[in-house]
Write a protein that holds these residues in place. Structure first.
Motif, PDB file in Angstrom:
ATOM      1  N   VAL A 273      -8.342  -3.560  -8.433  1.00  0.00           N
ATOM      2  CA  VAL A 273      -6.839  -3.489  -8.683  1.00  0.00           C
ATOM      3  C   VAL A 273      -6.419  -2.265  -9.428  1.00  0.00           C
ATOM      4  CG1 VAL A 273      -5.087  -4.618 -10.213  1.00  0.00           C
ATOM      5  CG2 VAL A 273      -6.646  -6.206  -8.901  1.00  0.00           C
ATOM      6  N   ILE A 274      -7.223  -1.799 -10.402  1.00  0.00           N
ATOM      7  CA  ILE A 274      -6.931  -0.254 -10.914  1.00  0.00           C
ATOM      8  C   ILE A 274      -6.923   0.488  -9.646  1.00  0.00           C
ATOM      9  CG2 ILE A 274      -7.766   1.766 -12.132  1.00  0.00           C
ATOM     10  CD1 ILE A 274      -9.010  -0.196 -14.250  1.00  0.00           C
ATOM     11  N   SER A 275      -7.871   0.712  -8.822  1.00  0.00           N
ATOM     12  CA  SER A 275      -7.838   1.530  -7.758  1.00  0.00           C
ATOM     13  C   SER A 275      -6.698   1.408  -6.626  1.00  0.00           C
ATOM     14  CB  SER A 275      -9.284   1.469  -6.997  1.00  0.00           C
ATOM     15  OG  SER A 275      -9.068   2.022  -5.728  1.00  0.00           O
ATOM     16  N   VAL A 276      -6.233   0.163  -6.273  1.00  0.00           N
ATOM     17  CA  VAL A 276      -5.062   0.078  -5.365  1.00  0.00           C
ATOM     18  C   VAL A 276      -3.937   0.254  -6.007  1.00  0.00           C
ATOM     19  CG1 VAL A 276      -6.281  -1.348  -3.810  1.00  0.00           C
ATOM     20  CG2 VAL A 276      -5.041  -2.347  -5.718  1.00  0.00           C
ATOM     21  N   CYS A 277      -3.634   0.037  -7.354  1.00  0.00           N
ATOM     22  CA  CYS A 277      -2.559   0.308  -8.126  1.00  0.00           C
ATOM     23  C   CYS A 277      -2.307   2.048  -8.243  1.00  0.00           C
ATOM     24  CB  CYS A 277      -2.615  -0.029  -9.664  1.00  0.00           C
ATOM     25  SG  CYS A 277      -2.074  -1.952  -9.751  1.00  0.00           S
ATOM     26  N   ASN A 278      -3.344   2.509  -8.408  1.00  0.00           N
ATOM     27  CA  ASN A 278      -3.230   4.136  -8.814  1.00  0.00           C
ATOM     28  C   ASN A 278      -2.930   4.767  -7.256  1.00  0.00           C
ATOM     29  OD1 ASN A 278      -3.680   5.224 -11.411  1.00  0.00           O
ATOM     30  ND2 ASN A 278      -4.990   3.507 -11.205  1.00  0.00           N
ATOM     31  N   SER A 279      -3.619   4.244  -6.160  1.00  0.00           N
ATOM     32  CA  SER A 279      -3.385   4.877  -4.593  1.00  0.00           C
ATOM     33  C   SER A 279      -1.826   4.453  -4.452  1.00  0.00           C
ATOM     34  CB  SER A 279      -4.319   3.967  -3.687  1.00  0.00           C
ATOM     35  OG  SER A 279      -5.275   4.185  -3.914  1.00  0.00           O
ATOM     36  N   ALA A 280      -1.526   3.334  -4.704  1.00  0.00           N
ATOM     37  CA  ALA A 280      -0.097   2.966  -4.285  1.00  0.00           C
ATOM     38  C   ALA A 280       0.891   3.873  -4.989  1.00  0.00           C
ATOM     39  CB  ALA A 280       0.279   1.401  -4.765  1.00  0.00           C
ATOM     40  N   HIS A 281       0.647   3.911  -6.411  1.00  0.00           N
ATOM     41  CA  HIS A 281       1.490   5.064  -7.212  1.00  0.00           C
ATOM     42  C   HIS A 281       1.350   6.210  -6.745  1.00  0.00           C
ATOM     43  CE1 HIS A 281       3.792   6.292 -10.375  1.00  0.00           C
ATOM     44  NE2 HIS A 281       3.005   7.282 -10.886  1.00  0.00           N
ATOM     45  N   SER A 282       0.148   6.829  -6.341  1.00  0.00           N
ATOM     46  CA  SER A 282       0.148   8.226  -5.883  1.00  0.00           C
ATOM     47  C   SER A 282       0.884   8.534  -4.603  1.00  0.00           C
ATOM     48  CB  SER A 282      -1.263   8.589  -5.883  1.00  0.00           C
ATOM     49  OG  SER A 282      -2.106   8.033  -5.093  1.00  0.00           O
ATOM     50  N   ARG A 283       0.794   7.499  -3.515  1.00  0.00           N
ATOM     51  CA  ARG A 283       1.488   7.600  -2.501  1.00  0.00           C
ATOM     52  C   ARG A 283       2.965   7.460  -2.714  1.00  0.00           C
ATOM     53  NH1 ARG A 283       0.690   3.449   0.409  1.00  0.00           N
ATOM     54  NH2 ARG A 283      -1.107   3.196  -0.207  1.00  0.00           N
ATOM     55  N   LYS A 284       3.414   6.720  -3.398  1.00  0.00           N
ATOM     56  CA  LYS A 284       4.817   6.474  -3.707  1.00  0.00           C
ATOM     57  C   LYS A 284       5.191   8.024  -4.306  1.00  0.00           C
ATOM     58  CE  LYS A 284       8.315   3.172  -4.708  1.00  0.00           C
ATOM     59  NZ  LYS A 284       8.469   2.100  -4.403  1.00  0.00           N
TER      60      LYS A 284
END
Ligand code: PMP
Length: 758
Positions: A273-284
């Protein structure tokens, strides 16, 4: 560049080559005798302190000489960090020894040998670090330390797909409940905290080196293992089988305790979850940056795998592999005996082999043995079992205020407004109660008060609840051989069934013909009818939709003689039917009252009667109405969250798309197996009528066989109808096409076996 660095460096630099990847400010330095890694960082005080601390760890670890790690190399001034202006920017520079080997990420499949070696290496690393003390790391509070998982909550909004967002949110909530609140038995220590496939080096199928200590954290020690498992297994779908190899070899060096094993499932999920949250945020924040896309996809896949697998199975499998005692055969008979000591047997239990459930998530139910069941039956968890938003809404409100409607509080008004916005303007009053039965009971009472009449017209095979008043109007109950029989104030009219009934042309013709019968029943009723109550699709009658064109003329006739019309939407409401939010909408009518329940609170006991101003006014003039729990703040918060989830996750549309697909796929099966006599219903409220071949004669035995065999294959559906031969399916609205395929494929296999064996 060379000249800028050379003055700090004692050996002669022959070349400086930027390291591959997106970050080009790391280099390989070659000297006549050696190779080094040269790393640079934009200067700030915190980064400097962090690097000082990281170097301390590397020097500490160097002493153990059991794992190759990068060793800080001092510059001419004896410092291992220097600040050098590079490209007009102040940069912290450091040199580390170069470690040879191939990256774990370069190997296409991880062999058993590699996985065993990985487990052993990280256990060794963790053992090396047990006594390393660092107040710096202990006080570092940042998003990549799993203990601070909740710091990532703000990024959930950046996840674009609803099916992903709900799973990430679910695991965040589960982490709070299963880890933070129970963390006592979890050991803590300084860990590397990023054992990913590009930080692990191999030589001849053995892990020999670990690099990049930039994410070191003081955290649950088991997190190290969890992270290693993720990145070493997520490229291949045999997750647990591969994980077991890493776990076994880890355990041989650094024994795990049971609390740690039970936590592993949630810790793996949390790290993902930490990983996907950060990926989603950096893509945003940086839409061009797609470098993490592949690993992100793998992470999502693994998260969905975890939901479908379940925590009980996960930890039992690990415990068995490590030789812990696992209670595999909880005795169902014992559990039943205990239940029946205080709970009467009239409360029936489904299936000859009951399901002993322990947890549930979305469309899955997990039993105490670790089996996962695909729930194709339960419509009460409308937006999914344990939906995190609903759970949170209940928890938060319960911690804030729970009282009754004798006091003023905003959430009652907010919820009432939101719920009524789903109805036409004429339906503008709501009475909150706690069950569908209570709501129908109240509806009948109000109808009688409003009209001054006493008779109630009901549809054959209908069911409206368990109170005395409800049973009296439920043919399904009063007409049962053990039932109390039809009361004289009840007018029962024929079910407008276009499959097995006497009129079958469902283009409006049959509806009209059935309506004529109903109108005759109204006209011949010795006393005037106060209310006509009907479900849009008669659930207990075997998922029978009222024939097209039926309701309108019946409603008109009821109203003409001074009665009101009630739609019992306890089963069909809240978008389940796909095309409509409420079932009556399909028939271009507006009832005077609507009764709702079941899905309204996703399992929280709630229901409501919605009616017109006139009916509410008539009721106002009677004795006071009060219910202790109806409309309490917790229920309102939960109800509100259910409406929000339906909207946010576009679940009505999903019910339509997946429901149509479900019908289509069963249609294909019907061509092969004519025992599927009729496929009916709408959205995710469907019935498959099982019949003897070339007839509409119910085949109850076969229907039960299919139901029980599906249960053996961990799929939950039920049977209903007067002959109990209709397979009834009404899953949570987040059901997917893949889930449908699972049900259809299993049904096909069951039928294939069945016909092969007769
Ligand atoms: N109406 C209908 C159509 C129902 O299906 C049910 C429950 N099966 C009820 C009312 C009664 O609701 P509850 O079980 O919440 O009392």
């Amino acid at each position: 560049m060379i000249t800028a660095i050379q003055s700090y460096f004692s050996e002669e630099i022959i070349s400086i080559t930027p390291l591959g990847g997106y970050d080009n400010l790391n280099y390989i330095i070659e000297t006549p005798n050696s190779k080094y890694i040269f790393k640079t960082y934009i200067y700030d005080e915190y980064t400097y302190d962090l690097l000082v601390e990281e170097n301390k760890i590397l020097i500490y670890l160097e002493n153990f000489k059991n794992i190759e790690i990068p060793i800080p190399i001092s510059f001419n001034n004896k410092e291992s960090l220097v600040i050098i202006p590079i490209n007009n920017e102040r940069r912290i520079c450091r040199v580390l020894s170069y470690i040879d080997g191939t990256f774990l990420g370069e190997t296409t499949t991880c062999s058993k040998e590699v996985l065993l070696s990985l487990g052993k290496t990280i256990a060794t690393l963790n053992s090396n670090l047990i006594h390393f003390k660092s107040y710096f790391y202990k006080s570092r509070k940042w998003e990549w330390n799993i203990e601070n998982l909740l710091l990532n909550k703000k990024y959930l909004e950046d996840i674009d797909k609803v099916e992903n967002k709900r799973v990430a949110t679910y695991f965040m909530n589960q982490f709070e409940i299963n880890i933070i609140q129970k963390a006592v038995g979890l050991r803590k220590s300084i860990i590397h905290n990023d054992i990913n496939e590009w930080n692990v080096l191999l030589k001849e199928n053995k892990v020999t080196g670990i690099i990049d200590f930039g994410d070191v954290a003081y955290s649950f020690t088991i997190t190290e293992l969890a992270i290693a498992i993720i990145y070493a297994t997520y490229s291949n779908e045999d997750y647990l089988k591969n994980a077991l190899l890493i776990i076994e070899s880890y355990h041989a060096v650094s024994p795990l305790n049971e609390v740690e094993i039970d936590s592993l499932y949630y810790i793996i999920a949390a790290r993902l979850v930490i990983s996907v949250c950060n990926s989603a945020h950096s893509r945003k924040t940086n839409p061009e940056n797609n470098h993490a896309l592949i690993s992100e996809e793998k992470a999502w896949k693994m998260l969905h795998y975890l939901v479908a697998t379940n925590p009980i199975y996960f930890s039992n499998t690990i415990k068995e592999a490590l030789g812990f005692k696992v209670e595999k055969t909880k005795n169902i008979e014992e559990v039943k005996k205990r239940r029946h000591k205080h709970i009467a047997t009239i409360l029936s239990i489904s299936y000859s082999k009951p399901i002993y459930v322990e947890k549930a998530a979305f469309q899955y139910m997990y039993d105490a043995y670790g089996n996962t069941f695909l729930d194709a039956y339960n419509n009460i968890p409308h937006v999914g079992h344990s939906h995190p938003k609903v759970v949170k809404a209940g928890q938060d409100q319960m911690a804030k205020l729970n009282t009754n409607t004798r006091y003023l509080y905003d959430i009652l008004n907010i919820y009432a407004e939101k719920l009524l916005s789903k109805f036409p303007t004429s339906l503008n009053k709501v009475f909150f109660v706690t069950s569908g039965s209570e709501a129908n009971d109240l509806a009948i009472r109000m109808a009688k008060k409003h009209t001054g009449h006493n008779n109630i017209m009901v549809v054959e095979h209908g069911y409206h609840g368990h109170t005395q008043a409800d049973i009296d109007i439920s043919d399904y109950k009063f007409n049962n051989p053990k039932g109390q029989g039809q009361k004289d104030y009840v007018v029962k009219t024929e079910i407008p069934d276009t499959y097995r009934g006497r009129f079958t042309k469902n283009d409006g013709t049959a509806g009209k013909q059935y309506a004529e019968i109903a109108i005759k029943d109204i006209e011949t009723s010795p006393n005037k009818i106060a209310a006509f109550i009907a479900e849009p699709i008669v659930g207990c009658g075997g998922q029978v939709p009222l024939a097209k064109g039926y309701l309108k003329p019946v409603y008109e006739a009821i109203r003409a003689q001074g009665g009101i019309c009630i739609s019992d939407e306890v089963q069909t409401g809240f978008g389940r039917l796909g095309d409509y939010f409420w079932g009556y909408e399909a028939e271009d009518v507006i009832p005077d009252m609507v009764v709702i329940g079941k899905p309204i609170g996703n399992g929280h006991p709630m229901a409501a009667v919605i009616c017109t101003d006139e009916i509410a006014n008539s009721f106002n003039s009677g004795v006071e109405f009060f219910t202790s729990f109806g409309g309490n703040p917790v229920s309102c918060a939960i109800g509100l969250s259910v409406l929000e989830v339906i909207k946010e996750e576009n679940l009505q549309q999903n019910a339509k798309v997946v429901g149509n697909y479900y019908k289509e796929q069963f249609g294909k099966l019907q061509k092969k197996y004519p025992c599927i006599g009729d496929i009916r219903g709408s959205g995710l409220f469907l019935g498959f009528d099982i019949v003897k071949e070339n007839s509409t004669q119910p085949d109850t035995k076969l229907a039960h066989h299919i139901k029980n065999e599906l249960r053996e294959r961990n799929i939950l559906i039920s049977t209903d109808g007067p002959a109990d031969n209709v397979l009834k399916t009404k899953p949570p609205l987040l059901f997917t096409k893949k889930d449908v395929d699972t049900v259809v494929k299993s049904t096909e296999l069951i039928l294939e076996n069945y016909y092969n064996n007769i």
